[in-house]
Write an enzyme that holds these catalytic residues in place. Structure first.
Site, PDB file in Angstrom:
ATOM      1  N   TYR A  98       0.845  -1.199   0.000  1.00 32.44           N
ATOM      2  CA  TYR A  98       0.000   0.000   0.000  1.00 32.44           C
ATOM      3  C   TYR A  98       0.881   1.250   0.000  1.00 32.44           C
ATOM      4  O   TYR A  98       1.982   1.206  -0.536  1.00 32.44           O
ATOM      5  CB  TYR A  98      -1.035  -0.070   1.155  1.00 32.44           C
ATOM      6  CG  TYR A  98      -2.229   0.749   0.738  1.00 32.44           C
ATOM      7  CD1 TYR A  98      -3.004   0.345  -0.352  1.00 32.44           C
ATOM      8  CD2 TYR A  98      -2.504   1.957   1.325  1.00 32.44           C
ATOM      9  CE1 TYR A  98      -4.031   1.137  -0.833  1.00 32.44           C
ATOM     10  CE2 TYR A  98      -3.539   2.752   0.854  1.00 32.44           C
ATOM     11  CZ  TYR A  98      -4.290   2.334  -0.225  1.00 32.44           C
ATOM     12  OH  TYR A  98      -5.289   3.125  -0.709  1.00 32.44           O
TER      13      TYR A  98
ATOM     14  N   ARG B 167      -8.811  10.528  -8.541  1.00 29.67           N
ATOM     15  CA  ARG B 167      -7.961  11.232  -7.572  1.00 29.67           C
ATOM     16  C   ARG B 167      -7.208  10.179  -6.766  1.00 29.67           C
ATOM     17  O   ARG B 167      -7.509   9.906  -5.612  1.00 29.67           O
ATOM     18  CB  ARG B 167      -8.848  12.100  -6.673  1.00 29.67           C
ATOM     19  CG  ARG B 167      -8.113  13.219  -6.002  1.00 29.67           C
ATOM     20  CD  ARG B 167      -8.402  13.265  -4.525  1.00 29.67           C
ATOM     21  NE  ARG B 167      -8.282  11.953  -3.906  1.00 29.67           N
ATOM     22  CZ  ARG B 167      -8.409  11.730  -2.619  1.00 29.67           C
ATOM     23  NH1 ARG B 167      -8.713  12.699  -1.811  1.00 29.67           N
ATOM     24  NH2 ARG B 167      -8.280  10.514  -2.104  1.00 29.67           N
TER      25      ARG B 167
ATOM     26  N   LYS C 124      -6.103  -2.058  -1.342  1.00 25.12           N
ATOM     27  CA  LYS C 124      -6.979  -1.903  -0.166  1.00 25.12           C
ATOM     28  C   LYS C 124      -7.564  -3.251   0.239  1.00 25.12           C
ATOM     29  O   LYS C 124      -7.666  -3.577   1.415  1.00 25.12           O
ATOM     30  CB  LYS C 124      -8.116  -0.926  -0.486  1.00 25.12           C
ATOM     31  CG  LYS C 124      -7.691   0.524  -0.304  1.00 25.12           C
ATOM     32  CD  LYS C 124      -8.314   1.153   0.935  1.00 25.12           C
ATOM     33  CE  LYS C 124      -7.441   2.236   1.490  1.00 25.12           C
ATOM     34  NZ  LYS C 124      -8.004   3.560   1.539  1.00 25.12           N
TER      35      LYS C 124
ATOM     36  N   GLU D  33     -13.691   4.677  -3.326  1.00 26.28           N
ATOM     37  CA  GLU D  33     -12.279   4.940  -3.087  1.00 26.28           C
ATOM     38  C   GLU D  33     -11.703   5.868  -4.137  1.00 26.28           C
ATOM     39  O   GLU D  33     -11.855   5.615  -5.344  1.00 26.28           O
ATOM     40  CB  GLU D  33     -11.549   3.585  -3.136  1.00 26.28           C
ATOM     41  CG  GLU D  33     -10.103   3.633  -2.806  1.00 26.28           C
ATOM     42  CD  GLU D  33      -9.820   3.948  -1.346  1.00 26.28           C
ATOM     43  OE1 GLU D  33     -10.615   3.579  -0.479  1.00 26.28           O
ATOM     44  OE2 GLU D  33      -8.800   4.593  -1.089  1.00 26.28           O
ATOM     45  N   ASP D  34     -11.062   6.928  -3.695  1.00 24.92           N
ATOM     46  CA  ASP D  34     -10.310   7.821  -4.582  1.00 24.92           C
ATOM     47  C   ASP D  34     -11.123   8.394  -5.750  1.00 24.92           C
ATOM     48  O   ASP D  34     -10.619   8.511  -6.879  1.00 24.92           O
ATOM     49  CB  ASP D  34      -9.020   7.131  -5.077  1.00 24.92           C
ATOM     50  CG  ASP D  34      -7.952   7.119  -3.974  1.00 24.92           C
ATOM     51  OD1 ASP D  34      -8.211   7.699  -2.897  1.00 24.92           O
ATOM     52  OD2 ASP D  34      -6.876   6.551  -4.186  1.00 24.92           O
TER      53      ASP D  34
ATOM     54  N   ASP E  26     -13.885   5.636   2.118  1.00 24.62           N
ATOM     55  CA  ASP E  26     -12.750   5.567   3.052  1.00 24.62           C
ATOM     56  C   ASP E  26     -11.987   6.881   3.148  1.00 24.62           C
ATOM     57  O   ASP E  26     -11.500   7.235   4.221  1.00 24.62           O
ATOM     58  CB  ASP E  26     -11.796   4.436   2.650  1.00 24.62           C
ATOM     59  CG  ASP E  26     -10.741   4.225   3.717  1.00 24.62           C
ATOM     60  OD1 ASP E  26     -11.124   4.013   4.876  1.00 24.62           O
ATOM     61  OD2 ASP E  26      -9.543   4.317   3.405  1.00 24.62           O
ATOM     62  N   ASP E  27     -11.886   7.600   2.024  1.00 27.69           N
ATOM     63  CA  ASP E  27     -11.138   8.870   2.047  1.00 27.69           C
ATOM     64  C   ASP E  27     -11.812   9.871   2.980  1.00 27.69           C
ATOM     65  O   ASP E  27     -11.152  10.702   3.594  1.00 27.69           O
ATOM     66  CB  ASP E  27     -11.055   9.473   0.640  1.00 27.69           C
ATOM     67  CG  ASP E  27     -10.559   8.450  -0.353  1.00 27.69           C
ATOM     68  OD1 ASP E  27      -9.475   7.914  -0.127  1.00 27.69           O
ATOM     69  OD2 ASP E  27     -11.278   8.156  -1.325  1.00 27.69           O
TER      70      ASP E  27
ATOM     71  N   ASN F  74       0.098  13.385   2.349  1.00 27.37           N
ATOM     72  CA  ASN F  74       0.936  12.329   1.757  1.00 27.37           C
ATOM     73  C   ASN F  74       1.374  12.735   0.360  1.00 27.37           C
ATOM     74  O   ASN F  74       0.664  13.510  -0.285  1.00 27.37           O
ATOM     75  CB  ASN F  74       0.124  11.028   1.641  1.00 27.37           C
ATOM     76  CG  ASN F  74      -0.247  10.459   2.993  1.00 27.37           C
ATOM     77  OD1 ASN F  74       0.576  10.352   3.869  1.00 27.37           O
ATOM     78  ND2 ASN F  74      -1.520  10.116   3.131  1.00 27.37           N
TER      79      ASN F  74
HETATM   80  P1  NAD Z   1      -8.661  17.181  -1.258  1.00 24.50           P
HETATM   81  O1  NAD Z   1      -8.110  17.508  -2.576  1.00 24.50           O
HETATM   82  O2  NAD Z   1     -10.054  16.709  -1.154  1.00 24.50           O
HETATM   83  O3  NAD Z   1      -8.533  18.489  -0.306  1.00 24.50           O
HETATM   84  C1  NAD Z   1      -7.421  19.344  -0.224  1.00 24.50           C
HETATM   85  C2  NAD Z   1      -7.858  20.636   0.435  1.00 24.50           C
HETATM   86  O4  NAD Z   1      -6.722  21.450   0.677  1.00 24.50           O
HETATM   87  C3  NAD Z   1      -8.824  21.473  -0.401  1.00 24.50           C
HETATM   88  O5  NAD Z   1      -9.847  21.950   0.414  1.00 24.50           O
HETATM   89  C4  NAD Z   1      -7.975  22.658  -0.847  1.00 24.50           C
HETATM   90  O6  NAD Z   1      -8.748  23.839  -0.970  1.00 24.50           O
HETATM   91  C5  NAD Z   1      -7.034  22.786   0.333  1.00 24.50           C
HETATM   92  N1  NAD Z   1      -5.821  23.532  -0.003  1.00 24.50           N
HETATM   93  C6  NAD Z   1      -5.096  23.510  -1.135  1.00 24.50           C
HETATM   94  N2  NAD Z   1      -4.073  24.385  -1.038  1.00 24.50           N
HETATM   95  C7  NAD Z   1      -4.146  24.942   0.188  1.00 24.50           C
HETATM   96  C8  NAD Z   1      -3.377  25.913   0.873  1.00 24.50           C
HETATM   97  N3  NAD Z   1      -2.334  26.494   0.311  1.00 24.50           N
HETATM   98  N4  NAD Z   1      -3.751  26.259   2.116  1.00 24.50           N
HETATM   99  C9  NAD Z   1      -4.801  25.684   2.696  1.00 24.50           C
HETATM  100  N5  NAD Z   1      -5.570  24.760   2.091  1.00 24.50           N
HETATM  101  C10 NAD Z   1      -5.247  24.399   0.854  1.00 24.50           C
HETATM  102  O7  NAD Z   1      -7.697  16.128  -0.622  1.00 24.50           O
HETATM  103  P2  NAD Z   1      -7.976  15.217   0.662  1.00 24.50           P
HETATM  104  O8  NAD Z   1      -8.526  13.903   0.271  1.00 24.50           O
HETATM  105  O9  NAD Z   1      -8.729  15.999   1.658  1.00 24.50           O
HETATM  106  O10 NAD Z   1      -6.490  14.926   1.134  1.00 24.50           O
HETATM  107  C11 NAD Z   1      -5.669  15.998   1.571  1.00 24.50           C
HETATM  108  C12 NAD Z   1      -4.355  15.432   2.051  1.00 24.50           C
HETATM  109  O11 NAD Z   1      -4.575  14.597   3.192  1.00 24.50           O
HETATM  110  C13 NAD Z   1      -3.616  14.587   1.013  1.00 24.50           C
HETATM  111  O12 NAD Z   1      -2.266  14.916   0.997  1.00 24.50           O
HETATM  112  C14 NAD Z   1      -3.792  13.179   1.526  1.00 24.50           C
HETATM  113  O13 NAD Z   1      -2.669  12.377   1.205  1.00 24.50           O
HETATM  114  C15 NAD Z   1      -3.903  13.378   3.011  1.00 24.50           C
HETATM  115  N6  NAD Z   1      -4.672  12.275   3.633  1.00 24.50           N
HETATM  116  C16 NAD Z   1      -4.116  11.618   4.691  1.00 24.50           C
HETATM  117  C17 NAD Z   1      -4.799  10.567   5.268  1.00 24.50           C
HETATM  118  C18 NAD Z   1      -4.223   9.840   6.440  1.00 24.50           C
HETATM  119  O14 NAD Z   1      -3.231  10.275   6.971  1.00 24.50           O
HETATM  120  N7  NAD Z   1      -4.814   8.755   6.889  1.00 24.50           N
HETATM  121  C19 NAD Z   1      -6.038  10.172   4.768  1.00 24.50           C
HETATM  122  C20 NAD Z   1      -6.592  10.893   3.700  1.00 24.50           C
HETATM  123  C21 NAD Z   1      -5.899  11.949   3.142  1.00 24.50           C
END
Ligand code: NAD
Length: 555
Positions: free
Chosen positions: A107, A160, A178, A249-250, A272-273, A412
């Site tokens: 993963y 995504r 997954k 997913e994604d 899951d996201d 990530n």
């Molecule tokens: P997403 O694209 O849905 O959301 C990203 C958000 O960040 C959007 O609201 C965007 O407007 C905002 N953004 C972009 N640039 C910005 C800035 N300069 N300042 C503030 N906000 C800003 O993505 P997501 O699914 O919400 O995932 C976001 C991150 O979280 C990814 O890097 C993902 O890898 C990580 N993530 C981690 C876990 C985990 O640790 N278990 C799980 C899911 C997602």
């Protein structure tokens, strides 16, 4: 070889048993060089295998020797996937016995690299591809799958993939990965698992021009044609696999929230996201509160990023606070979001619908620093994909406001993390309670070693899935997720917390998934959502369902 078969093994042996070459080519049944003398005679295998009979342990040794010699993680991924395609039982023995080493290969982060090259690495297909051309025939396509008793479907449209964007059908690596974790972490039988990619096209010009791209050469379906294909797919799953849990997913933001809200009360599904992430991070908050001695309803939580992960975590925190007696409106006031345009506030006219519930009455704030100064958060969560957004002044401000600031840098891969573990511990003078999305090595600061927690969704979704399957729940609900989060947090050992570690060691994941499953099923019984009669001993029943990767005796 255990003499008494478990229920799972009995189920395995009931799968129709081919003979000879066909048996060796069936990954669910193949044992390779471990077929016994008796089996070689009885199943037409004599001469098709080298003469010496190996034990599973010896086979595993061979796999691990090769694994150690591979030059990089992508090669290790290919080695493991090839093993999965030849011998699933051995694959899971290897993964389960080396979960900490193998998780980052099968993963994140390696699966991301694998998806980017999926068509180039392609060897054998795995899972079902439903393309826009299959409109009107989706059920027929699903019927081609070899197994009929499906309990978990992971479906993506590849738009995504992790933080990598639109990878079209190359995204199939995600449902495959997954589902491997469903089995490795919660013992869900591999024959119960079905990975699916909806190929609705891609906007990725590089892929569209790549002769080795595996999907349709067209731009993505949008609007009504996209919705109609998803709807036909969901209807077909309900007819053919009525006991299946569907995990979205994604999918990109524009579809993820919409599809979840459209189907969450109609079928047994979750995203899951949004929800899995939310539960694992809520578990991180609960564990952190064991260190800071705080209570959830007294926290001010500031998110950097207001996408699927951030809003999902916010929504679940609100549900959890409601369960503690806080009215929803008041609970939402504890969650604040900064997006790319600054603090999410009522006066803003540019907000997407999913952000509106968190647009509070407050003066506009252009950046994170000013939001921290004004709101005085106790918890700071980075989910924006913006690397290094938690600068030294940000961490220092959190540390001035809080004796033990809770700082989660979840973006990530590692290169996108809002700050590193070392930065969080150093800039807070060893006071931060830190977790990240990608793994960081332990950090020693002034003689004390801190073990950063990784908010890995694999702590949650396999256990939730097992619980839902065990009681045949009709729907997946917020109380199931916040119960899963609380259960996970309660299973973090005091010795873990003493090192700043807010999630259990991965080596305990099967044990933890089983108790999460029991807690989730219990919620389903309380909510009258279970379709299966409650067994007297729920945990024992759940454990009896779990796949054990021992070879079954066939003759
Ligand atoms: P997403 O694209 O849905 O959301 C990203 C958000 O960040 C959007 O609201 C965007 O407007 C905002 N953004 C972009 N640039 C910005 C800035 N300069 N300042 C503030 N906000 C800003 O993505 P997501 O699914 O919400 O995932 C976001 C991150 O979280 C990814 O890097 C993902 O890898 C990580 N993530 C981690 C876990 C985990 O640790 N278990 C799980 C899911 C997602």
């Amino acid at each position: 070889m255990p003499k008494k078969q478990t229920k799972t093994q009995a189920r395995q042996s009931k799968l129709s048993l081919p003979k000879g070459v066909a048996l060796l080519h069936n990954p669910m049944l193949n044992k390779g060089t471990a077929f016994t003398e008796k089996e070689r005679d009885g199943l037409g295998l004599r001469g098709l295998l080298p003469p010496h009979v190996h034990t599973q342990k010896e086979q595993m040794q061979r796999v691990m020797n090769t694994f150690a010699k591979k030059p990089n993680d992508l090669e290790r991924y290919v080695q493991l996937i090839s093993l999965q395609d030849r011998n699933e039982t051995l694959f899971y023995r290897v993964i389960m016995d080396h979960i900490e080493t193998m998780m980052p290969i099968i993963y994140t982060p390696t699966v991301g690299k694998a998806c980017q090259e999926y068509g180039h690495l392609f060897r054998r297909p795995r899972g079902i591809y439903i393309s826009a051309k299959d409109k009107g025939k989706v059920a027929k396509v699903l019927k081609n799958w070899a197994y009929k008793d499906i309990r978990v479907i992971v479906v993506t449209d590849g738009e995504r993939i992790l933080g990598l964007g639109d990878l079209g059908t190359f995204g199939m690596g995600i449902p495959v990965g997954k589902l491997s974790l469903y089995t490795a972490c919660a013992g869900i039988h591999p024959s119960w698992c079905l990975p699916i990619t909806l190929d609705v096209g891609t906007e990725n010009e590089t892929l569209l021009k790549d002769p080795l791209y595996t999907g349709l050469r067209q731009k993505r379906l949008r609007g009504a044609p996209f919705d109609a294909l998803v709807d036909e797919f969901i209807t077909a799953t309900q007819k053919l696999f009525p006991k299946a849990l569907v995990q979205f997913e994604d999918f990109a933001n524009i579809n993820a929230f919409r599809l979840l809200h459209k189907y969450e009360k109609k079928v047994c599904c979750f995203n899951d996201d949004i929800q899995g992430t939310a539960a694992v991070i809520l578990a991180g908050v609960y564990s952190a509160l064991r260190i800071t001695q705080g209570s959830l309803k007294n926290q001010i939580i500031l998110f950097q990023g207001a996408g699927e992960a951030g809003i999902g975590i916010g929504d679940l925190i609100v549900s959890a606070m409601q369960a503690e007696g806080v009215p929803a409106d008041e609970a939402r006031q504890h969650c604040w979001f900064v997006d790319s345009k600054g603090l999410v506030v009522k006066s803003r006219k540019d907000l997407a619908e999913h952000k509106l519930p968190y647009a509070h009455d407050h003066a506009s704030c252009p950046d994170l620093q000013r939001a921290i100064d004004s709101l005085k958060p106790t918890v700071l969560i980075g989910v924006s994909g913006m690397p290094k957004a938690f600068t030294q002044p940000i961490v220092e401000s959190m540390s001035k406001l809080n004796q033990r600031p809770v700082i989660f840098a979840l973006s990530n891969p590692t290169s996108k993390a809002e700050c590193s573990a070392e930065e969080a511990y150093t800039w807070s003078q060893g006071r931060a309670v830190f977790a990240s999305g990608s793994p960081f090595n332990p950090v020693t600061y002034h003689g004390k070693t801190f073990v950063p927690g990784q908010g890995n969704n694999a702590y949650i979704f396999p256990g939730v899935g097992l619980g839902v399957i065990a009681c045949e729940a009709k729907h997946v609900t917020a109380p199931m997720f916040f119960t899963a989060a609380k259960t996970l947090a309660n299973h973090v050992l005091e010795s873990d917390l003493a090192q700043g570690r807010i999630f259990p060691a991965l080596t305990r994941i099967q044990e933890v998934s089983a108790v999460i499953a029991a807690a989730v099923a219990e919620v389903a019984y309380e909510e009258k959502l279970a379709r299966k009669k409650r067994p007297k001993d729920l945990l024992a029943f759940i454990k009896s369902l779990m796949f054990v990767p021992h070879y079954t005796s066939y003759v």
